[in-house]
Design an enzyme around this catalytic site. Structure first.
Site, PDB file in Angstrom:
ATOM      1  N   PRO A   2      30.426  27.988  39.104  1.00 18.27           N
ATOM      2  CG  PRO A   2      32.173  27.829  37.596  1.00 18.27           C
ATOM      3  CD  PRO A   2      31.018  26.915  37.868  1.00 18.27           C
ATOM      4  CD  GLU A   3      28.010  32.896  41.153  1.00 19.39           C
ATOM      5  OE1 GLU A   3      27.584  33.703  40.189  1.00 19.39           O
ATOM      6  OE2 GLU A   3      27.299  32.164  41.727  1.00 19.39           O
ATOM      7  CE  LYS A  51      28.159  30.734  35.404  1.00 22.86           C
ATOM      8  NZ  LYS A  51      27.138  29.802  36.021  1.00 22.86           N
ATOM      9  CG  ASN A 165      22.093  28.997  42.613  1.00 25.41           C
ATOM     10  OD1 ASN A 165      21.344  29.352  42.056  1.00 25.41           O
ATOM     11  ND2 ASN A 165      22.083  27.934  43.606  1.00 25.41           N
ATOM     12  NE  ARG A 250      18.572  26.686  39.106  1.00 25.44           N
ATOM     13  CZ  ARG A 250      18.089  26.443  38.009  1.00 25.44           C
ATOM     14  NH1 ARG A 250      16.845  26.748  37.831  1.00 25.44           N
ATOM     15  NH2 ARG A 250      18.505  26.086  36.835  1.00 25.44           N
TER      16      ARG A 250
END
Ligand SMILES: [Zn+2]
Length: 284
Positions: A2-3, A51, A165, A250
């Site tokens: 998650p951001e 996070k 990401n 990623r």
């Protein structure tokens, strides 16, 4: 992952539902804390840190949770059906007379003394959405290992906390460099961290991680998730590849025209130049 802006919203929702209220029921369905007796304690606040989520209770206890890939918290009114997933995926239940917060598939559920929170989050760099945001310290940490690829340095929560990401890829684009560019070679890292803070701040109260300023679906990102589609700035098809060593690699996305720097040869060879590739390159 998650951001940080998503976690900010989760914390705000939990804080609104729980802060100031007595826990009438509470269960942590993880072996280490299955017998913890939290009912009767008051929830003081729920705060994001990067996070991570910190739910502080009276009596000096903190419930530390992290969502990682697919954990989530839901809040239900009294009597409302719990619809967040099968019961065996529930890891935490915090109930008050006003409603119940239910944590599903949480990979991290840890009860610790509030004075020991540093054990859980002390390694994090400056928090992009935190009250103690420190851009100079974030730059110092980013540049401490100057040969790291930019996308990797941005994702390392020890450098600055809150980037996932989506923002890591978008920040490479707005900096005008490829994800593989050494962080020490990025022009104006101070502007980069300021832009990172602006991106998360602009999105902390809305979903979508919008970086272009355009809220229409399909136009929200410069390059992230846009492989093969035209770059919004120069119409060259956006490329995608993998960065890093498996299993910690990623997906990365970049525009071969707008972003200078190293990239895997095979990805670039297959790229077709766009019609608009004579335009101005972005950058600072
Ligand atoms: Zn472009």
């Amino acid at each position: 992952m998650p951001e940080g802006d998503s976690i900010y919203r989760v914390a705000a929702r939990l804080h609104e539902a729980l802060a100031g209220r007595l826990l009438t029921s509470a269960e942590l369905r993880v072996p280490a804390h299955a017998t913890a007796a939290l009912a009767g304690r008051r929830v003081l606040e729920v705060r994001p840190r990067g996070k991570h989520l910190l739910t502080r209770l009276d009596g000096g206890l903190t419930l530390h949770t992290h969502l990682r890939m697919d954990g989530h918290w839901e809040v239900y009114r009294p009597g409302e059906r719990w619809t967040g997933g099968p019961a065996h995926q529930i890891r935490a239940v915090l109930g008050t007379d006003q409603g119940t917060a239910v944590g599903y598939r949480l990979p991290v559920v840890e009860l610790l003394r509030t004075t020991d929170e540093g054990r859980a989050v002390g390694h994090l760099g400056p928090d992009l959405l935190g009250p103690d945001w420190d851009p100079a310290e974030a730059v110092r940490r980013l540049l401490a290992r100057p040969s790291r690829p930019l996308v990797e340095a941005l994702l390392d929560q020890r450098n600055l906390a809150g980037i996932g990401n989506v923002y890591a890829n978008e920040l490479c684009f707005v900096a005008g460099v490829t994800p593989w560019t050494e962080v020490g070679q990025v022009p104006h890292p101070d502007r980069l961290v300021e832009r990172a803070r602006q991106m998360l701040d602009a999105n902390k109260l809305r979903p979508g991680h919008i970086t272009t300023g355009d809220t229409r679906p399909g136009y929200r990102h410069w390059v992230y998730g846009r492989a093969g589609r035209p770059c919004p700035r120069c119409v060259t098809p956006v490329l995608t590849g993998r960065q890093g060593e498996a299993p910690r690699d990623r997906a990365v996305f970049w525009c071969p025209y707008c972003q200078r720097g190293p990239a895997p040869a095979e990805a670039v060879t297959n790229a077709r130049p766009g019609r608009g590739a004579g335009g101005r390159r972005p950058g600072w």
